[in-house]
Design an enzyme around this catalytic site. Structure first.
Site, PDB file in Angstrom:
ATOM      1  N   HIS A  76      27.378   6.495  49.449  1.00  0.00           N
ATOM      2  CA  HIS A  76      27.994   7.804  49.247  1.00  0.00           C
ATOM      3  C   HIS A  76      28.122   8.555  50.572  1.00  0.00           C
ATOM      4  CE1 HIS A  76      27.542   7.487  44.853  1.00  0.00           C
ATOM      5  NE2 HIS A  76      28.382   8.491  44.800  1.00  0.00           N
ATOM      6  N   PRO A 117      24.048  15.451  40.419  1.00  0.00           N
ATOM      7  CA  PRO A 117      22.889  16.320  40.646  1.00  0.00           C
ATOM      8  C   PRO A 117      22.678  17.251  39.451  1.00  0.00           C
ATOM      9  CG  PRO A 117      24.441  16.411  42.493  1.00  0.00           C
ATOM     10  CD  PRO A 117      25.123  15.684  41.392  1.00  0.00           C
TER      11      PRO A 117
END
Length: 369
Positions: free
Chosen positions: A332, A132
């Site tokens: 994930h 991210p």
């Protein structure tokens, strides 16, 4: 001391997430663990600089005995003792993602036995691929986590760092709750209307007009898909463009992070990182396309937020429930659930609605230190 628990690092996505979530939960629960076949699903497998740095940071916070934390290692042993609040610094000395250092350390410091804040100085890459961007953490993850879990965390980007030079610096302040406080249970099942689309397009070491080009192209792409202030139901679209001061970055780079705020309390993001192979228009469009894809999936969270909140669902008190999109749970997310169920008594229940949306429910452990 509790009995040693072995975690298979090759399960499901077989990457660094197993490492980060396992270490965080080990520190919180006082459970010694061995993680074997570390990053077995990656080429090359084993620890890289940023993973080693993250584990060493967690070990410092949790006063843990740590073995096997060398680059390339496929087995790590972590035996925590006591979580100590304080001021910590971590630097992978590469463009390794600062946000992944935050992922491993934040859950631990949230429950540090103190009424005063702890701080993290995290160095490395702030805007990289395969992690991210720091702007995603600031504008999507943290607002969601504050609203639904009660986290109290501030992030200040002091210096941006891009691939391959890194050199970024992020200051994080983690405010613990009062002693004995528990995370609140999130309930995010109703999507509601899109109330606002925000964003930031940033460049460093490059001409300022490139940031504006990225922002404008993202706005144009959103407008072409019907997300425009001129639509029948107006949706404000505000994408800022910024150029970092030369002294606030090492090397050059660019990126875009967009977010849609939903009336039901959900958040959907989209992002892209610039490179020499992409023009500014393409970077803006890529971020917009990702946001559009997330919105069209119809969930209350995007696929990245979906997996990042699993550990907090497991720790919260009561039953959390979150509506995800029609894409099915990502690998994930499935991996984060697997780790949580290996190390805690949290129970997850996954249902797929007739509409195709997936609902994640979790009876959390109501963790307190």
């Amino acid at each position: 001391m509790q009995a040693l628990q072995v975690i298979d690092g090759s399960v499901l996505e077989g990457g660094g997430q197993i490492l980060r979530n396992s270490i965080s939960l080990s520190a919180l629960l006082g459970k010694p663990i061995d993680i074997r076949k570390v990053r077995n699903g990656r080429k090359p497998p084993g620890l890289k600089n940023q993973h080693r740095t993250g584990i060493e940071l967690a070990a410092e916070i949790a006063s843990a005995t740590l073995t096997g934390a060398t680059n390339g290692s496929s087995t790590v042993s972590f035996a925590p003792k006591q979580i100590t609040p304080g001021n910590y610094t971590a630097d992978p000395v590469t463009a390794g993602a600062a946000t992944l250092l935050l992922q491993i350390s934040l859950p631990i410091l949230l429950f540090a036995p103190s009424t005063t804040a702890s701080t993290l100085t995290l160095k490395g890459g702030t805007n990289a691929t395969n992690a991210p961007q720091i702007d995603y953490i600031q504008h999507i993850f943290l607002p969601f986590a504050r609203r639904h879990f009660g986290l109290n965390v501030d992030v200040d980007v002091r210096r941006r760092g891009y691939f391959p030079k890194g050199g970024g610096e992020v200051h994080v302040t983690v405010f613990p709750g009062v002693e004995g406080a528990k995370l609140t249970a999130a309930s995010v099942l109703e999507r509601g209307a899109i109330t606002r689309i925000g964003g930031i397009a940033h460049v460093a070491g490059l001409p300022a007009h490139l940031a504006k080009t990225m922002a404008d192209s993202a706005i144009a792409r959103l407008a072409a898909s019907g997300f425009t202030p001129d639509a029948a139901v107006p949706v404000p679209v505000e994408i800022a463009s910024t150029r970092e001061k030369n002294e606030n970055t090492v090397g050059g780079g660019s990126g875009v992070v967009l977010w849609a705020e939903l009336a039901g309390g959900g958040m959907i993001g989209g992002s892209a990182v610039g490179s020499k192979q992409k023009d500014a228009v393409g970077v803006g469009e890529e971020a917009a396309n990702e946001l559009i894809k997330g919105l069209e999936a119809g969930g209350c969270v995007d696929e990245w937020l979906e997996d990042q909140i699993i550990i907090f669902m497991a720790l919260a008190e009561g039953t959390c429930e979150v509506r995800c999109g029609k894409h099915g749970l990502t690998l994930h997310t499935q991996t984060a659930i697997w780790v949580a169920e290996q190390l805690t008594d949290a129970k997850f229940d996954i249902t797929v609605q007739d509409s195709g949306h997936t609902i994640i429910r979790c009876r959390g452990i109501g963790y307190t230190p």
